[in-house]
Every structure is written in structure tokens, then in C-alpha cells.
Design a protein around this motif. Structure first.
Motif, PDB file in Angstrom:
ATOM      1  N   THR B 160       0.998   3.285  -1.004  1.00  0.00           N
ATOM      2  CA  THR B 160       1.103   2.098  -1.848  1.00  0.00           C
ATOM      3  C   THR B 160       2.277   2.238  -2.822  1.00  0.00           C
ATOM      4  O   THR B 160       3.015   1.283  -3.072  1.00  0.00           O
ATOM      5  CB  THR B 160      -0.214   1.881  -2.618  1.00  0.00           C
ATOM      6  N   GLY B 191       0.798  -5.458   0.403  1.00  0.00           N
ATOM      7  CA  GLY B 191       0.117  -4.179   0.248  1.00  0.00           C
ATOM      8  C   GLY B 191      -1.245  -4.187   0.921  1.00  0.00           C
ATOM      9  O   GLY B 191      -1.631  -3.221   1.584  1.00  0.00           O
ATOM     10  N   ILE B 259      -4.112  -1.308  -5.218  1.00  0.00           N
ATOM     11  CA  ILE B 259      -3.000  -2.167  -4.799  1.00  0.00           C
ATOM     12  C   ILE B 259      -2.649  -3.220  -5.870  1.00  0.00           C
ATOM     13  O   ILE B 259      -1.476  -3.349  -6.236  1.00  0.00           O
ATOM     14  CB  ILE B 259      -3.300  -2.820  -3.435  1.00  0.00           C
TER      15      ILE B 259
END
Lengths: 362, 318
Positions: B160, B191, B259
Motif C-alpha cells: 500500500t 488501493g 488503505i
């Protein structure tokens, strides 16, 4: 009937290659309107590939295919006026029997009440009344086979393609379905192209049989012609049993060829081209008879090697003086002398009619 | 927090499309050692204690923490600065606070982004799974499956963070392309799709692998265009896999907090971030627990609705 519409399918120089393998080799084939044509051959002979090219699942590498008067090359399966009964039926497991049968009509935009009616009629034709609401998995193999047939027939295609549809059924059901298929074909009058490796199926149902080998048609004729006058040793061996003897033509006179074989000489009727040189002589086992003595033409002495009970018939394999064998299939309670009592080692005399020997290319 | 709901995924995927051939009689094996009479003789019997490890695990890892969570959610946060004190009891005020306007917005935002992420995952993942099942030669299939899973070998956090570098408008990549979407919902969506794609692709690929493609030939043979054959045959028959896949990505997406934090820059609050904040930042465990339970209940409701509607569609779609 005009010349153009005499045939439902025409192959002209069709070749299909998969990578380096030639599945169908420069094939010409005319399927007559309304006939039951079988493509017969062992696996890998190109029969299924030929069928899939008619259905549109495969495209030929070269050559042309006409369905009716229309060039079919490049036309996808869903725009062809042909339907297929698949080997394992390919019934939609998430739909009822009725919805399976009505599926094609739905694609055509036939309205609901009408397609129900027609699907019902197709199910009646294959004797599946009362199973409309079932799922395919709730039916027996034979019933599933009938659903697959109804699903294709309801489309009233120009040609119905059948890809070994009886392969998954047991012996008795196969026999019943052969009779049934022939009845349905005659009732609806649709052209059937039937792929099988089973010569018995092909013989019992077809108007014509195309015997295939290595991507080519070895012989295309009516079943009895293929059986009585096979064009090659391959066809002779594939359709039924055949005794073959290698020999050399000594002479031809009066429509009869005299051939020297290992066990002596054999006379074979000739039609058309006069044979010469090395040939094969074939005699069907059921044309060989057990006789009392050697008085008369076409008779040889032999010793019984094996005796096999076939029910109403007995198969005898007998060795002739030169060591070659001849197979005879004779009726048990027939006119032949005491075949019921024969055992291996017995000396017998065998005979065949003048018309029995068939000349084959060596 | 949504781990318990994950159990639903594999359950759904086991209801596979019926195969054309009847299953072999499993009773043949079980009949060899008839330990007990009666009951359903559908397979080999195993002693009950074999389930003990699983049961223990389940009790310790799932049931006990869940009970603890419920206890905390019903507790009262002591209003003192002299260290965290909880008064356990039956206090529903934490739940009342959850459905206050402020947190309701966060719930809506979370579910919108999770739903968007799931949709985007389906749009990217289904064609990929389809391509893998139908157009990759059987020799290369294992390799492609491996490629799909390889990202899992690196920490989720690092992957990430890598996206943060990629999407940074001042960075080498996005900067050169003139893309500036870091700290927007678009970055979060990217993401989410990236992070959860394999969880969708694998079950869908498995169900497409089991698909009998002669059925599609059969449909085309009967006049169905490729699109209609796909919609009427392939889609219904692979629905269990698709359902499993969407649940496997939607549920953890709704509980996601790494995220949105890293790629959303904290501007897009996810309910997962709220929970994390309550436990770590605000140290309000009772409220954090209440939010967790609310999330679980809402997700469960979603799952039930989804499964019921999908099954209903299967029945009437015939």
C-alpha cells in the motif's frame, strides 16, 4: 427439385489442420436433402471435426462449405440453420426440461406461449410427456438423450448433427434408440448427419455411410453396398468381419478372376476394372459354409482351431493346409453338417458361393 | 473486525454447479466400517474428537473475543483521567452514539467506497479470471495462478505504501504522467482493487475452471449470441464463485483502515479508522466495541440480503 437445392451440405476440398496435424484432408462430401448420412470411423479419423465444421464450431483451414446454397465459411454457429445433439447432451443443468427445449426458440424471439407449445410438441415426439418440470439431472441417461434430441428438433433445422449421441447409453437402450432415431428422422424428414465409431449403428440407421480414415472418405455408399462391395481392405475390415487372403491375379475370363493364394486358387467375380498383379481376396465369415466333402468348386479342407458360441450362431476359426486361417460364422440349427458337435482338432470342409469372394486393392 | 463474517465466503463457494454426471456413491467407503447404525450413510465416519482442535480454535479466537467485545460495548467508560476504567453493565448509550449523525455519514461513506471497490474489482477481476480459465494453456495455468498470488508474499502495508509513491503527484511516476490523485477517493479505490483482487480472482477462476464449456457451445448452437450465452449460461452456472468472490472482497473492504489512511490521507474516514481511533487514540474501548458490533451486524445484514437475492434470482431466472 432444382440442382442447387438437392444437397443440404456440400464440402469442396475442405482441409482442417490443428497445428501440424491434418484432421480433415481435402474432403469432398455432398449430403443429400432428407437423408440419414453417417460419418463412420475410429477416433482421429476426422469425423467429429467434419461435424463441427458443419455446426460452425470449427472453421476450415481451406476449402469451402455450403449449407443449402449459402457459403458457411466464417458464419458463426448461432447464425446457421443447423443444430447439434452433443455427445454428452450439453443440457443446461440450471433449467428445466421444458426450458432447455424452448431455449433455441427463445433466442429466435418466439413468444412464450408459442414456444411452450412447440417445446411440448417436441417432447411428445420423443415420448417425454410429463417430464417438463424436471431438471436434467433428475432424468436417466436415455431420457437426457431424448431431451437433447427434442431441443435440437424443435428448431426444425435444415440439418441435424448428431455427435455419437448413443455413446453413453447401455446396450439395450442403444438398440431401442436406433429404432427410435430412425423413426423420428422419417417422421420429421430432416437431414441427419450422424457421427459414430459403431458400425452396427451406422448400418442399422443410415441411408448412406461415409467410412472415414485419416481425414479422408474411404467409401461413401448405401450400407449394403459398403458391406457387400467394400472399396478397400480398410473398409472391409471396419464394417463387419472379413477373411482376407493375399494373392496374385493369374487371369480373368468371363467376368471371373482366378487368383493364386497361399491355400490354392480362388475365383472371384469381377465388375468393372480388370484386376492384375497383387490383390487381396476377401470373404465374409457368414458366407463360409461347412460342407460334407470336397466335391465341387470353392471348397477347401481345414482343421478347427477355435469354436465360439454366439447364441444362434457359431463362429469357427479353421486352419487350412498352408497354415492360413479362415473364419466361418454358421447357423447352429442350420443345414450345415453337425456344426454343434464340432470341437477344435476336427477336420472339416469349408465352402463358399461363387459370388462370395470380393477383390480388394492390396 | 469483520473476520467472523469471512466464514460466509468459503461456505458459499462450496455450493458448486451440479456436474452432469451423478456423483459416485460415497456410501461405498463409509459402508466398509459401519461404526454406528442408522443416520445418513453418506461418507466415512470420523471420531468426533477430531473436531476438537478446530472447535477449540473457534472458541478461543472467535467466540471468546466476540463475547468480550459485546461486554465492552455494553460497558460505561469511566469519566476519569486517573487511568482507563470501565464499568461493565448493560449500557446501550454506546450504540445510541453510533447511530448519531456523524458516524452514520462515516458508515455511508465506508459502504459506498467498499461497494465501489467491489464493483471495480469485479470489472477488473472477472475478465482476468475468465482469461485465465479459457485462454491460458493448461501448462501455463499454474504459473498464472502463482502470479496472481505473488503480491501476497509482500506485506500488505509495504504494498500500500508503494502505491503512495506511485500515485504521488510530486513523485517520479504520477508526476511524469501528470496524474495527481493521491489523497482522493480515486487513490483509495485503486488501493482497494489492488489489495483485494486476488481474493476475488481465485474463487471465480475456480468456478470457471469447473464450468462445462460444451454448454456454451450448446447455447450458441441453439442461436444464442456469445453475449447471451454468457449471460444465460456461464453467469448463472458460475454464480456461486462470483458470490464468494464479491463477499470475500466487500466484507474486508468495509472494515479497511490502512488503505484509506495511507492513500486517502485521512480525508476519507472509514468506519475501520474510527474503530482504530477509539481503541488506540481516544482509548474509548466501549464505544469502539459498539462501532465494531454495529459494523458486523450491518455487514451480516448485507450478506444475508445478498445471498437471499442471489438464490432467488437463480430460482426465477430459469
Amino acid at each position: 427439385m432444382s440442382v442447387e437445392t438437392e444437397f443440404d451440405v456440400r464440402f469442396r476440398g475442405v482441409t482442417k489442420r490443428f497445428g501440424g496435424v491434418v484432421a480433415v484432408d481435402d474432403l469432398d462430401l455432398d449430403v443429400r436433402k432428407g437423408e440419414f448420412l453417417s460419418l463412420l470411423g475410429s477416433s482421429g479419423c476426422g469425423k467429429t471435426t467434419s461435424l463441427r465444421m458443419i455446426a460452425g464450431f470449427e472453421q476450415p483451414t481451406s476449402g469451402s462449405i455450403l449449407i443449402g446454397d449459402d457459403d458457411a465459411v466464417g458464419v458463426p454457429p448461432y447464425r446457421r440453420d443447423v443444430n447439434t445433439v452433443f455427445q454428452h447432451y450439453a443440457l443446461f443443468p440450471h433449467m428445466t426440461v421444458l426450458d432447455n427445449v424452448a431455449y433455441g426458440l427463445k433466442q429466435r424471439g418466439v413468444e412464450k406461449a408459442e414456444r411452450r407449445k412447440r417445446a411440448q410438441a417436441a417432447l411428445d415426439l420423443v415420448h417425454l410427456e410429463g417430464r417438463e418440470g424436471r431438471k436434467p439431472r433428475e432424468l436417466s441417461g436415455g431420457q437426457q438423450q431424448r431431451v437433447a434430441l427434442a431441443r435440437a428438433l424443435v428448431m426444425e433445422p435444415r440439418v441435424l448433427l448428431l455427435d455419437e449421441p448413443l455413446g453413453a447409453l447401455d446396450q439395450q437402450l442403444r438398440k431401442d434408440m436406433q429404432v427410435e432415431l430412425k423413426r423420428i428422422q422419417q417422421e420429421v424428414g430432416i437431414t441427419f448427419v450422424y457421427v459414430t465409431h459403431d458400425q452396427g449403428e451406422a448400418m442399422s440407421m443410415s441411408d448412406r455411410i461415409a467410412v472415414m480414415c485419416n481425414g479422408k472418405i474411404e467409401q461413401l455408399d448405401a450400407p449394403e453396398v459398403v458391406y457387400d462391395r467394400p472399396s478397400s481392405a480398410f473398409v472391409a475390415g471396419f464394417i463387419g468381419e472379413m477373411n482376407t487372403m493375399a494373392g496374385t491375379v493369374r487371369g480373368v475370363s468371363g467376368g471371373v478372376a482366378t487368383i493364386d493364394v497361399a491355400s490354392g486358387t480362388v475365383a472371384a467375380p469381377v465388375d468393372g476394372v480388370h484386376p492384375s498383379g497383387d490383390v487381396l481376396v476377401g470373404i465374409r465369415p457368414e458366407k463360409v459354409r461347412v460342407v460334407a466333402d470336397l466335391d465341387g468348386p470353392n471348397r477347401v479342407a481345414a482343421t478347427v482351431v477355435t469354436r465360439l458360441q454366439l447364441g444362434s450362431q457359431i463362429q469357427l476359426v479353421a486352419e487350412m493346409a498352408d497354415g492360413t486361417t479362415l473364419t466361418a460364422v454358421v447357423p447352429r440349427a442350420g443345414t450345415d453338417a453337425d456344426v454343434d458337435d464340432l470341437v477344435p482338432g476336427d477336420h472339416i470342409h469349408l465352402s463358399w458361393s461363387a459370388s462370395a469372394p470380393i477383390l480388394l486393392a492390396a | 473486525m469483520s473476520t467472523p463474517d469471512l466464514q460466509t465466503g468459503p461456505d458459499v463457494s462450496t455450493t458448486s454447479a451440479p456436474s452432469p454426471t451423478p456423483p459416485p456413491p460415497a456410501a461405498a467407503v463409509g459402508g466398509a466400517k459401519p461404526r454406528r447404525r442408522g443416520g445418513k450413510a453418506t461418507g466415512p465416519r470420523y471420531p468426533a474428537w477430531l473436531a476438537a482442535p478446530l472447535l477449540t480454535y473457534y472458541l478461543v479466537i472467535f467466540v471468546a473475543p466476540l463475547l468480550l467485545l459485546v461486554a465492552f460495548a455494553l460497558a460505561t467508560q469511566a469519566d476519569s483521567f486517573a487511568g482507563e476504567q470501565y464499568a461493565f453493565g448493560f449500557n446501550l448509550s454506546n450504540f445510541e452514539a453510533v447511530f448519531d449523525g456523524l458516524y452514520l455519514d462515516v458508515f455511508v461513506q465506508t459502504f459506498l467506497l467498499a461497494a465501489g471497490g467491489t464493483l471495480a474489482t469485479v470489472l477488473v477481476g472477472f475478465p482476468l479470471a475468465y482469461w485465465m480459465a479459457r485462454h491460458v494453456s493448461s501448462k501455463r495455468k499454474m504459473l498464472v495462478v502463482l502470479l496472481v498470488m505473488i503480491p501476497f508474499w509482500t506485506s500488505f502495508l509495504i504494498r500500500t505504501f508503494a502505491w503512495k509513491l506511485i500515485l504521488d503527484g510530486n513523485g517520479a511516476f504520477a508526476g511524469a504522467l501528470g496524474i495527481d490523485i493521491l489523497y482522493t477517493w480515486k487513490a483509495i479505490l485503486i488501493g482497494l482493487v489492488y489489495g483485494y483482487l486476488p481474493l476475488f480472482v481465485l474463487p471465480v477462476y475456480a468456478s470457471l475452471e469447473r464450468m462445462d464449456w460444451t454448454l456454451v457451445d450448446g447455447a450458441k448452437d441453439l442461436g444464442a449470441t456469445p453475449w447471451r450465452a454468457f449471460r444465460q449460461i456461464t453467469l448463472p452456472l458460475t454464480r456461486p464463485g462470483i458470490m464468494a468472490g464479491t463477499l470475500l472482497v466487500f466484507i474486508p473492504m468495509a472494515g479497511e483502515y490502512v488503505i484509506p489512511q495511507m492513500l486517502g490521507g485521512g480525508r476519507f474516514l472509514f468506519i475501520g479508522s474510527v474503530i482504530q481511533g477509539q481503541f488506540i487514540g481516544a482509548s474509548n474501548w466501549p464505544f469502539g466495541s459498539a462501532v465494531s458490533i454495529a459494523l458486523m451486524l450491518i455487514l451480516s445484514a448485507f450478506v444475508v440480503l445478498y445471498v437471499v437475492s442471489a438464490l432467488k434470482e437463480e430460482q426465477f431466472g430459469e
